[in-house]
Write a protein that holds these residues in place. Structure first.
Motif, PDB file in Angstrom:
ATOM      1  N   LYS A   5       0.848  -1.193   0.000  1.00 45.35           N
ATOM      2  CA  LYS A   5       0.000   0.000   0.000  1.00 45.35           C
ATOM      3  C   LYS A   5       0.878   1.236   0.000  1.00 45.35           C
ATOM      4  O   LYS A   5       1.963   1.259   0.549  1.00 45.35           O
ATOM      5  CB  LYS A   5      -0.914   0.005   1.223  1.00 45.35           C
ATOM      6  N   SER A   6       0.352   2.275  -0.640  1.00 45.66           N
ATOM      7  CA  SER A   6       1.054   3.550  -0.638  1.00 45.66           C
ATOM      8  C   SER A   6       0.678   4.301   0.631  1.00 45.66           C
ATOM      9  O   SER A   6      -0.183   3.863   1.390  1.00 45.66           O
ATOM     10  CB  SER A   6       0.669   4.360  -1.883  1.00 45.66           C
ATOM     11  N   SER A   7       1.283   5.432   0.841  1.00 41.18           N
ATOM     12  CA  SER A   7       0.970   6.223   2.037  1.00 41.18           C
ATOM     13  C   SER A   7      -0.441   6.805   1.977  1.00 41.18           C
ATOM     14  O   SER A   7      -0.950   7.292   2.977  1.00 41.18           O
ATOM     15  CB  SER A   7       2.003   7.329   2.239  1.00 41.18           C
ATOM     16  N   THR A   8      -1.095   6.724   0.817  1.00 45.56           N
ATOM     17  CA  THR A   8      -2.470   7.206   0.683  1.00 45.56           C
ATOM     18  C   THR A   8      -3.477   6.164   1.159  1.00 45.56           C
ATOM     19  O   THR A   8      -4.660   6.454   1.239  1.00 45.56           O
ATOM     20  CB  THR A   8      -2.787   7.558  -0.785  1.00 45.56           C
ATOM     21  N   GLY A   9      -3.006   4.946   1.434  1.00 43.61           N
ATOM     22  CA  GLY A   9      -3.896   3.866   1.845  1.00 43.61           C
ATOM     23  C   GLY A   9      -4.365   3.007   0.689  1.00 43.61           C
ATOM     24  O   GLY A   9      -4.986   1.968   0.889  1.00 43.61           O
ATOM     25  N   LEU A  10      -4.081   3.436  -0.531  1.00 43.97           N
ATOM     26  CA  LEU A  10      -4.439   2.656  -1.718  1.00 43.97           C
ATOM     27  C   LEU A  10      -3.333   1.655  -2.022  1.00 43.97           C
ATOM     28  O   LEU A  10      -2.170   1.873  -1.676  1.00 43.97           O
ATOM     29  CB  LEU A  10      -4.605   3.577  -2.925  1.00 43.97           C
ATOM     30  N   GLU A  12      -0.517   0.117  -4.250  1.00 45.51           N
ATOM     31  CA  GLU A  12       0.396   0.851  -5.134  1.00 45.51           C
ATOM     32  C   GLU A  12      -0.054   0.821  -6.589  1.00 45.51           C
ATOM     33  O   GLU A  12      -0.005   1.838  -7.272  1.00 45.51           O
ATOM     34  CB  GLU A  12       1.814   0.278  -5.039  1.00 45.51           C
ATOM     35  N   ASN A  13      -0.473  -0.357  -7.057  1.00 51.61           N
ATOM     36  CA  ASN A  13      -0.855  -0.433  -8.475  1.00 51.61           C
ATOM     37  C   ASN A  13      -2.124   0.371  -8.758  1.00 51.61           C
ATOM     38  O   ASN A  13      -2.265   0.943  -9.828  1.00 51.61           O
ATOM     39  CB  ASN A  13      -0.988  -1.883  -8.938  1.00 51.61           C
ATOM     40  N   VAL A  14      -3.030   0.469  -7.794  1.00 45.91           N
ATOM     41  CA  VAL A  14      -4.242   1.280  -7.979  1.00 45.91           C
ATOM     42  C   VAL A  14      -3.882   2.765  -7.989  1.00 45.91           C
ATOM     43  O   VAL A  14      -4.363   3.530  -8.829  1.00 45.91           O
ATOM     44  CB  VAL A  14      -5.288   0.965  -6.892  1.00 45.91           C
ATOM     45  N   ALA A  15      -3.007   3.177  -7.076  1.00 44.84           N
ATOM     46  CA  ALA A  15      -2.576   4.582  -7.043  1.00 44.84           C
ATOM     47  C   ALA A  15      -1.835   4.941  -8.331  1.00 44.84           C
ATOM     48  O   ALA A  15      -2.049   6.019  -8.899  1.00 44.84           O
ATOM     49  CB  ALA A  15      -1.690   4.834  -5.826  1.00 44.84           C
ATOM     50  N   GLY A  16      -0.973   4.043  -8.816  1.00 43.22           N
ATOM     51  CA  GLY A  16      -0.277   4.282 -10.082  1.00 43.22           C
ATOM     52  C   GLY A  16      -1.245   4.392 -11.247  1.00 43.22           C
ATOM     53  O   GLY A  16      -1.104   5.249 -12.116  1.00 43.22           O
ATOM     54  N   PHE A  17      -2.258   3.533 -11.239  1.00 47.85           N
ATOM     55  CA  PHE A  17      -3.303   3.579 -12.262  1.00 47.85           C
ATOM     56  C   PHE A  17      -4.008   4.930 -12.259  1.00 47.85           C
ATOM     57  O   PHE A  17      -4.252   5.532 -13.308  1.00 47.85           O
ATOM     58  CB  PHE A  17      -4.303   2.443 -12.003  1.00 47.85           C
ATOM     59  N   LEU A  18      -4.311   5.435 -11.073  1.00 51.14           N
ATOM     60  CA  LEU A  18      -5.002   6.726 -10.962  1.00 51.14           C
ATOM     61  C   LEU A  18      -4.129   7.886 -11.439  1.00 51.14           C
ATOM     62  O   LEU A  18      -4.653   8.890 -11.928  1.00 51.14           O
ATOM     63  CB  LEU A  18      -5.465   6.960  -9.522  1.00 51.14           C
ATOM     64  N   CYS A  19      -2.805   7.750 -11.304  1.00 44.87           N
ATOM     65  CA  CYS A  19      -1.896   8.778 -11.832  1.00 44.87           C
ATOM     66  C   CYS A  19      -2.108   8.966 -13.331  1.00 44.87           C
ATOM     67  O   CYS A  19      -2.019  10.076 -13.847  1.00 44.87           O
ATOM     68  CB  CYS A  19      -0.441   8.381 -11.597  1.00 44.87           C
ATOM     69  N   TYR A  20      -2.370   7.850 -14.026  1.00 40.23           N
ATOM     70  CA  TYR A  20      -2.573   7.921 -15.471  1.00 40.23           C
ATOM     71  C   TYR A  20      -4.037   8.139 -15.844  1.00 40.23           C
ATOM     72  O   TYR A  20      -4.325   8.806 -16.826  1.00 40.23           O
ATOM     73  CB  TYR A  20      -2.052   6.655 -16.146  1.00 40.23           C
ATOM     74  N   LEU A  21      -4.963   7.553 -15.082  1.00 47.77           N
ATOM     75  CA  LEU A  21      -6.386   7.689 -15.405  1.00 47.77           C
ATOM     76  C   LEU A  21      -6.778   9.158 -15.500  1.00 47.77           C
ATOM     77  O   LEU A  21      -7.499   9.560 -16.408  1.00 47.77           O
ATOM     78  CB  LEU A  21      -7.253   6.983 -14.359  1.00 47.77           C
ATOM     79  N   PHE A  22      -6.303   9.955 -14.552  1.00 41.71           N
ATOM     80  CA  PHE A  22      -6.604  11.383 -14.566  1.00 41.71           C
ATOM     81  C   PHE A  22      -5.446  12.186 -15.149  1.00 41.71           C
ATOM     82  O   PHE A  22      -5.292  13.375 -14.864  1.00 41.71           O
ATOM     83  CB  PHE A  22      -6.964  11.851 -13.154  1.00 41.71           C
ATOM     84  N   ALA A  23      -4.623  11.498 -15.948  1.00 47.22           N
ATOM     85  CA  ALA A  23      -3.497  12.072 -16.681  1.00 47.22           C
ATOM     86  C   ALA A  23      -2.698  13.078 -15.853  1.00 47.22           C
ATOM     87  O   ALA A  23      -2.271  12.760 -14.761  1.00 47.22           O
ATOM     88  CB  ALA A  23      -3.976  12.665 -17.992  1.00 47.22           C
ATOM     89  N   PHE A  24      -2.490  14.236 -16.355  1.00 41.21           N
ATOM     90  CA  PHE A  24      -1.638  15.244 -15.724  1.00 41.21           C
ATOM     91  C   PHE A  24      -2.095  15.556 -14.293  1.00 41.21           C
ATOM     92  O   PHE A  24      -1.299  15.583 -13.365  1.00 41.21           O
ATOM     93  CB  PHE A  24      -1.675  16.514 -16.589  1.00 41.21           C
ATOM     94  N   VAL A  25      -3.385  15.746 -14.100  1.00 42.56           N
ATOM     95  CA  VAL A  25      -3.934  16.119 -12.790  1.00 42.56           C
ATOM     96  C   VAL A  25      -3.723  15.004 -11.769  1.00 42.56           C
ATOM     97  O   VAL A  25      -3.347  15.258 -10.621  1.00 42.56           O
ATOM     98  CB  VAL A  25      -5.435  16.480 -12.910  1.00 42.56           C
ATOM     99  N   GLY A  26      -3.958  13.757 -12.160  1.00 43.90           N
ATOM    100  CA  GLY A  26      -3.741  12.625 -11.256  1.00 43.90           C
ATOM    101  C   GLY A  26      -2.293  12.542 -10.807  1.00 43.90           C
ATOM    102  O   GLY A  26      -2.002  12.262  -9.638  1.00 43.90           O
ATOM    103  N   GLY A  27      -1.375  12.794 -11.727  1.00 46.39           N
ATOM    104  CA  GLY A  27       0.050  12.790 -11.383  1.00 46.39           C
ATOM    105  C   GLY A  27       0.378  13.871 -10.373  1.00 46.39           C
ATOM    106  O   GLY A  27       1.093  13.625  -9.392  1.00 46.39           O
TER     107      GLY A  27
END
Length: 112
Positions: A5-10, A12-27
């Motif tokens: 899990k990441s420090s966000t509680g998610l 890691e692979n889900v948090a990484g996915f969200l970085c790309y799902l919301f593109a620039f803003v998610g990152g």
């Protein structure tokens, strides 16, 4: 599913996915929120650099006479393809490092 899990509680692979799902803003969001996971931070950096660069290239392609529309369409195709590939890779827990941008993100990650 990644057992870590990441420090966000998610996961890691889900948090990484969200970085790309919301593109620039998610990152950007995960660069601010994440404190521990190198996996998430790497993908957040890569997302910001990739999609920020694509946004800039799209804006600049509007100034190209004649071929600007074609360049813009190719950038859109490239962006959608990379978006899908990177989302799928992070869901699988892969460190998919893009040429140039991935290396820049990795260098920046080592400085953090």
């Amino acid at each position: 599913m990644s057992p870590f899990k990441s420090s966000t509680g998610l996961y890691e692979n889900v948090a990484g996915f969200l970085c790309y799902l919301f593109a620039f803003v998610g990152g950007v969001v995960f660069l601010v929120l994440e404190k521990r996971s190198r996996f998430v931070l790497f993908h957040a950096l890569q997302s910001v650099m990739l999609f920020g660069g694509l946004m800039l290239a799209h804006a600049l392609s509007g100034f190209l006479p004649v071929i600007g529309v074609a360049v813009s369409m190719l950038l859109s195709l490239l962006g959608v393809t990379l978006w899908v590939v990177l989302m799928l890779a992070t869901l699988q827990g892969k460190w998919l490092k893009l040429p140039w941008i991935g290396e820049l993100a990795e260098k920046q990650l080592h400085r953090m």
